[in-house]
Design an enzyme around this catalytic site. Sequence first.
Site, short mmCIF file in Angstrom:
data_model
loop_
_atom_site.label_atom_id
_atom_site.label_comp_id
_atom_site.label_asym_id
_atom_site.label_seq_id
_atom_site.Cartn_x
_atom_site.Cartn_y
_atom_site.Cartn_z
N HIS A 145 9.85 -23.55 9.84
CA HIS A 145 8.71 -24.56 10.65
C HIS A 145 7.25 -24.16 10.22
CE1 HIS A 145 11.67 -25.06 14.62
NE2 HIS A 145 12.19 -25.57 13.43
N ASP B 237 0.98 -1.10 -0.06
CA ASP B 237 -0.09 0.12 0.07
C ASP B 237 0.83 1.28 0.16
OD1 ASP B 237 0.87 0.47 2.56
OD2 ASP B 237 -1.07 0.46 3.41
N HIS C 225 6.55 -30.41 11.44
CA HIS C 225 6.22 -28.95 11.07
C HIS C 225 4.96 -29.38 10.09
CE1 HIS C 225 9.49 -27.66 13.66
NE2 HIS C 225 10.21 -28.14 12.94
N CYS D 22 3.24 -2.88 3.98
CA CYS D 22 2.50 -1.82 4.44
C CYS D 22 3.12 -0.90 5.28
CB CYS D 22 0.84 -2.33 4.71
SG CYS D 22 0.79 -3.26 6.51
N THR E 155 2.85 -0.99 8.79
CA THR E 155 3.64 -2.00 9.88
C THR E 155 4.01 -3.21 9.46
OG1 THR E 155 1.47 -2.58 10.42
CG2 THR E 155 2.40 -0.29 11.66
C1 RB5 Z 1 -1.81 3.11 6.24
O1 RB5 Z 1 -1.71 4.42 6.62
C2 RB5 Z 1 -1.49 2.20 7.22
O2 RB5 Z 1 -2.75 2.07 8.11
C3 RB5 Z 1 -1.13 0.81 6.73
O3 RB5 Z 1 0.04 0.95 5.70
C4 RB5 Z 1 -0.78 -0.30 7.47
O4 RB5 Z 1 0.34 -0.01 8.40
C5 RB5 Z 1 -1.56 -0.79 8.35
O5 RB5 Z 1 -1.41 -1.93 9.00
#
Ligand code: RB5
Length: 145
Positions: A97, A7, A132, A64, A66
């Site tokens: 695993h 994203d 596993h 993304c 995080t």
């Molecule tokens: C987008 O702002 C953010 O929420 C997305 O990239 C991600 O971190 C969601 O888990």
Amino acid sequence: MLAIGCDHGGFKLKEDIVAHLKKNGVVFKDFGTFDENSVDYPDIASAVCESIIAGECVNGILVCGTGIGISIAANKHKGIRAAVCSDEFSTKFTRLHNDANVLCLGGRVVGPGIACELVDIFLNTEFEGGRHAVRVQKIHDIENK
Ligand code: RB5
């Protein structure tokens, strides 16, 4: 073939990973996004995961902000084992695993150097199988309930 997607929060890191894959001759398909305009990460997760489920791609990388949201979305797809990682040990063992078939990274969490190392570990570590494999099968039994 490897599938890759991100994203807007993961766009810059995906570009670094794409450059790294090209440099190393890794064949991949890029499912976008292709700029920093806002998109919804579940849509990208679905595009990448559906290409794996269809057999067009064998594994995937999703980025993304995080790595968490896109991994949650990826893991809703049958047959997908997505792992969000930010260290070498977890990346190695999720292949050994868990037979993870999607690596999720946080563009706002890891820098490009460590991310590219994690990508290499993910791509070059084989599943151990054995006990596993029994556990991975149990994950898919849960999916099929
Ligand atoms: C987008 O702002 C953010 O929420 C997305 O990239 C991600 O971190 C969601 O888990």
